[in-house]
Design an enzyme around this catalytic site. Sequence first.
Site, PDB file in Angstrom:
ATOM      1  N   HIS A 157       9.797  -4.529   4.591  1.00 37.32           N
ATOM      2  CA  HIS A 157       9.788  -6.024   4.934  1.00 37.32           C
ATOM      3  C   HIS A 157      11.059  -6.601   3.924  1.00 37.32           C
ATOM      4  CE1 HIS A 157       6.931  -6.133   1.592  1.00 37.32           C
ATOM      5  NE2 HIS A 157       6.823  -7.214   1.768  1.00 37.32           N
ATOM      6  N   HIS A 165      10.661  -9.225   1.992  1.00 39.22           N
ATOM      7  CA  HIS A 165      10.108  -9.878   0.843  1.00 39.22           C
ATOM      8  C   HIS A 165      11.019  -9.488  -0.532  1.00 39.22           C
ATOM      9  CE1 HIS A 165       5.891 -11.493   2.159  1.00 39.22           C
ATOM     10  NE2 HIS A 165       7.043 -12.571   2.317  1.00 39.22           N
ATOM     11  N   ASP A 174      10.632  -8.700  -3.564  1.00 35.84           N
ATOM     12  CA  ASP A 174      10.285  -7.703  -4.498  1.00 35.84           C
ATOM     13  C   ASP A 174      10.662  -6.344  -3.955  1.00 35.84           C
ATOM     14  OD1 ASP A 174       8.029  -8.547  -2.810  1.00 35.84           O
ATOM     15  OD2 ASP A 174       6.548  -7.237  -3.921  1.00 35.84           O
ATOM     16  N   HIS A 175      10.851  -6.080  -2.715  1.00 38.32           N
ATOM     17  CA  HIS A 175      11.068  -4.869  -1.879  1.00 38.32           C
ATOM     18  C   HIS A 175      12.797  -4.755  -1.583  1.00 38.32           C
ATOM     19  CE1 HIS A 175       6.977  -4.161  -1.280  1.00 38.32           C
ATOM     20  NE2 HIS A 175       6.953  -5.312  -1.510  1.00 38.32           N
TER      21      HIS A 175
HETATM   22 ZN    ZN Z   1       5.493  -7.057  -2.173  1.00 33.24          ZN
HETATM   23 ZN    ZN Z   2       5.492  -8.603   0.801  1.00 28.76          ZN
END
Ligand code: ZN
Ligand code: ZN
Length: 255
Positions: free
Chosen positions: A53, A55, A57-58
């Site tokens: 996804h 976001h 942090d990814h």
């Molecule tokens: Zn995350």
């Molecule tokens: Zn997330």
Amino acid sequence: MRVRVLGCSGGIGGGRHTTSMLVDDDCLIDAGSGVMRLGLEELVRIDHVFVTHSHLDHILALPLLLDSVSSLRDGPITLHATPETLAILRGHLFNWLIWPDFSRIPNPDHPFLIYRTLSVGEPIYLGGREITAIPASHTVPAVGYRLRGPRASLIFSGDTESHPALWEYAANSADLGDLIVEASFTNDLAELAHLSKHYCPQTLAPDLVGLAAATRIWVSHLKPGQEEAILAEINATGFGHPPARALYEDQIFEL
Ligand SMILES: [Zn+2]
Ligand SMILES: [Zn+2]
């Protein structure tokens, strides 16, 4: 098929890195800050990036990866994601404002980056490796992944709240050796977990009950400083399975 955990924390600090896994030497599942642990020669070998996804942090290492290696490579990196996630990344990240659109440079005919749309449930085959996006439910469009090699398969939930369609994949994967599932908060933050569509122990434990006892359970995305408390709350529920353990950096799965 060899899977190495590069980062699996729900945050940073004290050597923690956010979500990324390296499959063999050429493929990433998510591109969180764990990618930054790799050397330049290792970064240059990455041909495929699958994201769960949009976001930060990814995906935060993805723009820097492209910038660092593109002129050292012979071909483009392929970014695999659902149409919804690709639209978010193109509109809000690779939009020439936050970062250039590497699918247009150095020129659109021979770009540094190629976008490939994934469909949930449709496997992608890379050599003898099978990578399938599986359903997840989060605050933005999200998927998990099932990785299948000749010996076994592994399921990675990505970021998700309780979502029965995800667990159908676990129940229907007879060769499932390992399951990586997120649990971001302790139970006293259950309301925050609900709002942010993450698991906490009291929502995760009931979903673990139906798993085959032989499947090893690894928990990721634990909030910094809360790792032991979250694990203890999960295992205190007695969900009828060997204890869940925390996923850790440089953990290796041979599939
Ligand atoms: Zn995350
Ligand atoms: Zn997330």
